[in-house]
Each structure stands twice: as C-alpha cells, then as structure tokens.
Design a protein around this motif. Structure first.
Motif, short mmCIF file in Angstrom:
data_model
loop_
_atom_site.label_atom_id
_atom_site.label_comp_id
_atom_site.label_asym_id
_atom_site.label_seq_id
_atom_site.Cartn_x
_atom_site.Cartn_y
_atom_site.Cartn_z
N GLY A 19 -58.82 43.13 -3.14
CA GLY A 19 -57.77 44.44 -3.60
C GLY A 19 -56.33 44.32 -3.41
O GLY A 19 -55.56 44.30 -4.01
N TRP A 20 -56.02 42.69 -2.95
CA TRP A 20 -54.78 42.59 -2.58
C TRP A 20 -54.25 41.37 -3.67
O TRP A 20 -53.27 41.78 -4.75
CB TRP A 20 -54.75 41.78 -1.60
N SER A 21 -55.62 41.07 -4.71
CA SER A 21 -55.44 40.18 -6.05
C SER A 21 -54.84 41.36 -7.66
O SER A 21 -54.28 41.75 -8.26
CB SER A 21 -56.13 39.45 -6.30
N VAL A 22 -55.74 42.64 -7.24
CA VAL A 22 -54.93 44.05 -7.59
C VAL A 22 -53.91 44.22 -8.44
O VAL A 22 -53.40 44.16 -9.17
CB VAL A 22 -56.54 44.99 -7.86
N GLU A 23 -53.70 44.28 -6.49
CA GLU A 23 -51.87 45.11 -6.42
C GLU A 23 -50.79 44.37 -6.83
O GLU A 23 -49.68 44.41 -7.34
CB GLU A 23 -52.41 45.38 -4.82
N ALA A 24 -51.61 42.59 -6.95
CA ALA A 24 -49.90 41.85 -6.82
C ALA A 24 -50.36 41.70 -8.58
O ALA A 24 -49.27 41.16 -9.03
CB ALA A 24 -50.79 40.55 -6.51
N GLN A 25 -50.88 42.41 -9.46
CA GLN A 25 -50.51 42.44 -10.65
C GLN A 25 -50.13 43.82 -11.15
O GLN A 25 -49.64 43.70 -12.64
CB GLN A 25 -52.15 42.69 -11.30
N VAL A 26 -49.41 44.35 -10.37
CA VAL A 26 -48.39 44.70 -11.21
C VAL A 26 -46.75 44.50 -10.72
O VAL A 26 -46.52 44.51 -9.47
CB VAL A 26 -48.63 46.80 -10.48
N LEU A 27 -46.19 45.04 -12.10
CA LEU A 27 -44.49 44.91 -11.82
C LEU A 27 -43.52 46.03 -11.83
O LEU A 27 -44.43 46.94 -12.33
CB LEU A 27 -44.54 43.78 -12.73
N GLN A 28 -42.71 46.39 -11.30
CA GLN A 28 -42.33 47.22 -11.25
C GLN A 28 -40.99 46.63 -12.12
O GLN A 28 -40.01 45.73 -11.80
CB GLN A 28 -41.17 47.09 -9.76
N VAL A 29 -40.22 47.64 -13.23
CA VAL A 29 -39.78 46.62 -14.06
C VAL A 29 -39.22 47.92 -14.27
O VAL A 29 -39.06 49.05 -14.52
CB VAL A 29 -40.62 47.11 -15.79
N SER A 30 -37.41 47.53 -14.51
CA SER A 30 -36.58 48.82 -14.88
C SER A 30 -35.61 48.03 -15.67
O SER A 30 -35.47 46.86 -16.17
CB SER A 30 -35.66 48.87 -13.53
N GLY A 31 -34.87 48.94 -16.11
CA GLY A 31 -34.10 48.61 -17.26
C GLY A 31 -33.21 49.81 -17.75
O GLY A 31 -33.26 50.68 -17.57
N LYS A 32 -32.57 49.21 -18.60
CA LYS A 32 -31.43 50.27 -19.76
C LYS A 32 -31.49 50.30 -21.14
O LYS A 32 -31.39 49.85 -22.15
CB LYS A 32 -29.69 50.51 -19.78
N VAL A 33 -31.17 52.28 -21.57
CA VAL A 33 -31.32 51.80 -23.48
C VAL A 33 -30.49 52.57 -24.22
O VAL A 33 -29.31 53.48 -23.13
CB VAL A 33 -32.39 53.40 -23.18
N THR A 34 -29.53 51.82 -24.86
CA THR A 34 -28.57 51.99 -25.07
C THR A 34 -28.30 52.43 -26.05
O THR A 34 -29.43 51.94 -27.76
CB THR A 34 -27.09 51.06 -24.55
N ASP A 35 -27.14 52.89 -27.42
CA ASP A 35 -27.14 53.04 -28.60
C ASP A 35 -26.67 51.82 -28.98
O ASP A 35 -25.20 51.02 -28.70
CB ASP A 35 -26.68 54.22 -29.22
N SER A 36 -27.26 50.58 -30.14
CA SER A 36 -26.60 49.99 -30.71
C SER A 36 -25.70 49.98 -31.31
O SER A 36 -24.67 48.30 -31.10
CB SER A 36 -27.75 48.59 -31.69
#
Length: 135
Positions: A19-36
């Motif tokens: 169970g701990w190894s499965v949980e470690a495989q998730v990553l919280q990703v954040s970011g921003k979407v902009t007009d080029s």
C-alpha cells in the motif's frame, strides 16, 4: 498455531508495504497555462492525463493542480488554441504556453435566441430585447 500467527503477521506486513509503494507512485503537479503571444493567463483550459479520463480545468489565473503518475503525459487544450502535450518526468511544476489556432477560431459558432422589438417614436428608435429562456 504460532506458525499460523507468524504467517498472518507476515502477510499483513506485506500488504501494508504494498500500500505504501502504490501511494508513492502519485505526484502532485501544478502549473500555469498562458497565451504564447502575450503571456496572459488562459482560464478554462482543459488539462488531461494522456490515455485516461481524469483531468482538471485551469482557474481564472490560468493555474491548475492535478495528481498523476510521475511518468504521465499531460495534454492541455482550449478552444482557439492548439493542443499541447508535456511529459511530467517526475517534475512538480509543468507550465503550458498555448499557441493560437486560427483554424479553430474560424470553426467556432455562437448561437443566441431572442426577440428584438424596434419601436419608432417621433423619429427615435427604441430597441427592446428579450432573451428566450430555454429549459
């Protein structure tokens, strides 16, 4: 009896570690979407995980946050912009810079329903608009 207890403890320990190894495989990703073209944020852009159905929408500042696998690929799309893909590669921040898609803009159709009444009074025209409520 002791042998059965020992097996049970070992199996329970194995399940907990799994169970701990499965949980470690998730990553919280954040970011921003902009007009080029101007660097302005793009609100309402869809950020999806490639090959899956889960995704999020960017907020008014173009920001988003999503939980994904470290090796996932994110796809960002929005009406009027070209679709863009970016691999996560174990990064916590993934930003998108969207390019305008003139073809998409030509295909966008806006439909409105309503009634406009024009009344002429002493040379003046008065416009009265009434939107139709569709249920």
């Amino acid at each position: 009896m002791k042998q059965l207890q020992r097996r049970l403890v070992l199996m329970l320990s194995f399940i907990l570690m799994l169970g701990w190894s499965v949980e470690a495989q998730v990553l919280q990703v954040s970011g921003k979407v902009t007009d080029s073209s101007n660097g302005e944020p793009v609100p309402g852009a869809a950020i999806m995980v490639k090959g899956q159905t889960n995704g999020v929408i960017s907020d008014m500042d173009g920001s988003f946050a999503i939980s994904v696998a470290p090796d996932a690929t994110l796809i960002c799309s929005c009406i009027g912009y070209k679709e863009t893909a970016a691999p996560v590669n174990n990064r916590g921040i993934v930003n998108f810079s969207l390019e305008l898609d003139a073809e998409m803009l030509e295909e966008t159709v806006v439909v409105g329903y309503g009634i406009v009444i024009i009344v002429s009074f002493a040379g003046l025209y008065v416009f009265h608009e009434h939107a139709l409520g569709l249920a």
